[in-house]
Design a protein around this motif. Structure first.
Motif, PDB file in Angstrom:
ATOM      1  N   ILE A  63       0.975  -1.066   0.174  1.00 37.19           N
ATOM      2  CA  ILE A  63      -0.051   0.161  -0.393  1.00 37.19           C
ATOM      3  C   ILE A  63       1.066   0.897   0.009  1.00 37.19           C
ATOM      4  O   ILE A  63       1.791   1.281   0.208  1.00 37.19           O
ATOM      5  N   TYR A  64       0.850   2.503  -0.385  1.00 38.53           N
ATOM      6  CA  TYR A  64       1.138   3.564  -0.879  1.00 38.53           C
ATOM      7  C   TYR A  64       1.399   4.285   0.242  1.00 38.53           C
ATOM      8  O   TYR A  64       3.198   3.960   0.575  1.00 38.53           O
ATOM      9  N   SER A  65       1.297   3.977   1.362  1.00 38.35           N
ATOM     10  CA  SER A  65       1.549   4.222   2.765  1.00 38.35           C
ATOM     11  C   SER A  65       3.013   3.311   3.713  1.00 38.35           C
ATOM     12  O   SER A  65       3.755   4.170   4.630  1.00 38.35           O
ATOM     13  N   VAL A  66       2.740   2.626   2.899  1.00 41.35           N
ATOM     14  CA  VAL A  66       4.177   2.267   3.352  1.00 41.35           C
ATOM     15  C   VAL A  66       5.187   1.539   2.075  1.00 41.35           C
ATOM     16  O   VAL A  66       6.391   1.404   2.862  1.00 41.35           O
ATOM     17  N   LYS A  67       5.142   2.312   1.437  1.00 42.22           N
ATOM     18  CA  LYS A  67       6.250   1.882   0.496  1.00 42.22           C
ATOM     19  C   LYS A  67       7.560   2.462   0.318  1.00 42.22           C
ATOM     20  O   LYS A  67       7.621   3.900   0.926  1.00 42.22           O
ATOM     21  N   GLY A  68       8.638   2.029   0.263  1.00 42.89           N
ATOM     22  CA  GLY A  68       9.745   3.161   0.699  1.00 42.89           C
ATOM     23  C   GLY A  68      10.111   2.059   2.249  1.00 42.89           C
ATOM     24  O   GLY A  68      11.411   2.770   2.553  1.00 42.89           O
ATOM     25  N   ASN A  87      11.292   3.586  10.166  1.00 42.28           N
ATOM     26  CA  ASN A  87      11.033   3.984   9.810  1.00 42.28           C
ATOM     27  C   ASN A  87       9.720   4.340  10.008  1.00 42.28           C
ATOM     28  O   ASN A  87       9.099   5.123   9.778  1.00 42.28           O
ATOM     29  N   LEU A  88       8.777   3.617  11.016  1.00 41.94           N
ATOM     30  CA  LEU A  88       7.740   3.535  11.898  1.00 41.94           C
ATOM     31  C   LEU A  88       7.068   4.987  12.091  1.00 41.94           C
ATOM     32  O   LEU A  88       7.398   6.338  13.026  1.00 41.94           O
ATOM     33  N   LYS A  89       5.744   4.842  11.897  1.00 38.63           N
ATOM     34  CA  LYS A  89       4.397   6.011  12.627  1.00 38.63           C
ATOM     35  C   LYS A  89       4.260   5.664  13.561  1.00 38.63           C
ATOM     36  O   LYS A  89       3.479   5.112  13.510  1.00 38.63           O
ATOM     37  N   PRO A  90       3.642   6.649  14.265  1.00 40.61           N
ATOM     38  CA  PRO A  90       2.255   6.405  14.501  1.00 40.61           C
ATOM     39  C   PRO A  90       1.130   5.346  14.347  1.00 40.61           C
ATOM     40  O   PRO A  90       0.553   4.651  14.760  1.00 40.61           O
ATOM     41  N   GLU A  91       1.110   5.823  13.575  1.00 39.16           N
ATOM     42  CA  GLU A  91      -0.620   5.675  12.339  1.00 39.16           C
ATOM     43  C   GLU A  91       0.195   3.884  11.690  1.00 39.16           C
ATOM     44  O   GLU A  91      -0.633   3.379  11.325  1.00 39.16           O
ATOM     45  N   ASP A  92       1.188   3.560  12.330  1.00 40.82           N
ATOM     46  CA  ASP A  92       1.582   2.159  11.619  1.00 40.82           C
ATOM     47  C   ASP A  92       1.499   0.934  13.059  1.00 40.82           C
ATOM     48  O   ASP A  92       0.476   0.300  12.582  1.00 40.82           O
ATOM     49  N   THR A  93       0.862   1.721  13.845  1.00 42.70           N
ATOM     50  CA  THR A  93       0.271   0.921  14.827  1.00 42.70           C
ATOM     51  C   THR A  93      -0.744   1.044  14.257  1.00 42.70           C
ATOM     52  O   THR A  93      -2.017   1.027  14.360  1.00 42.70           O
ATOM     53  N   ALA A  94      -1.039  -1.040  14.945  1.00 41.35           N
ATOM     54  CA  ALA A  94      -1.953  -2.207  14.599  1.00 41.35           C
ATOM     55  C   ALA A  94      -2.110  -3.381  15.157  1.00 41.35           C
ATOM     56  O   ALA A  94      -0.451  -3.458  15.331  1.00 41.35           O
ATOM     57  N   THR A 125       3.259  -1.752  18.453  1.00 42.79           N
ATOM     58  CA  THR A 125       3.126   0.024  19.022  1.00 42.79           C
ATOM     59  C   THR A 125       3.639   0.663  18.671  1.00 42.79           C
ATOM     60  O   THR A 125       5.296   0.980  19.288  1.00 42.79           O
ATOM     61  N   VAL A 126       3.422   1.822  18.175  1.00 43.45           N
ATOM     62  CA  VAL A 126       4.699   3.153  17.566  1.00 43.45           C
ATOM     63  C   VAL A 126       4.496   4.190  18.129  1.00 43.45           C
ATOM     64  O   VAL A 126       3.252   5.210  18.937  1.00 43.45           O
ATOM     65  N   SER A 127       5.015   4.840  19.240  1.00 40.98           N
ATOM     66  CA  SER A 127       4.811   5.675  20.077  1.00 40.98           C
ATOM     67  C   SER A 127       5.419   7.072  19.920  1.00 40.98           C
ATOM     68  O   SER A 127       6.614   7.262  19.058  1.00 40.98           O
ATOM     69  N   ASN A 128       5.366   7.971  20.194  1.00 34.98           N
ATOM     70  CA  ASN A 128       5.576   9.480  19.959  1.00 34.98           C
ATOM     71  C   ASN A 128       6.537   9.478  20.166  1.00 34.98           C
ATOM     72  O   ASN A 128       7.222   9.176  21.103  1.00 34.98           O
TER      73      ASN A 128
END
Length: 128
Positions: A63-68, A87-94, A125-128
């Motif tokens: 999916i586009y949001s994880v490419k690269g 390069n995990l982001k908080p929106e990857d939390t799931a 879980t990806v925290s800020n």
């Protein structure tokens, strides 16, 4: 019946990395398509990355949001699929799920309905 078991989830700070593993009860060469899905409570399960080995060639789908940032791989000499997440982001939390199917007619490797076999999931879980 194919059993799938995920491992490697955990908690990481934004910008960090995790490596998820999916152990299959059969050689992955017997599974034409394998994929990673993720789900947040209250939302639909979405396909993140897939590996398609039908017809003797290998195709990768993201999916586009994880490419690269995410890389899916498969050990055809064994029974393991990997999702390397950088390069995990908080929106990857799931909760991340491993999925597989041995069928040949797959219209969309990132669509949930294409898969017969599922793991129980592992929390990321990806925290800020």
């Amino acid at each position: 019946q194919v059993q799938l078991v995920e491992s490697g989830g955990g908690t990481v700070q934004a910008g960090g990395s995790l490596r998820l593993s999916c152990l299959a009860s059969t050689n992955t060469a017997n599974l034409n398509v394998m994929a990673w899905f993720r789900q947040v409570t209250g939302k639909d399960r979405e396909g993140v990355a897939a590996i398609d080995t039908r017809g003797g060639s290998t195709a990768y789908h993201y999916i586009y949001s994880v490419k690269g940032r995410f890389t899916i791989s498969q050990d055809n000499a064994g029974n393991t699929m990997i999702l390397k997440m950088n390069n995990l982001k908080p929106e990857d939390t799931a909760v991340y799920y491993c999925a597989a199917d041995s069928g040949f007619y797959v219209a969309d490797p990132l669509a949930r309905q294409e898969y017969k076999y599922w793991g129980q999931g592992t929390q990321v879980t990806v925290s800020n």
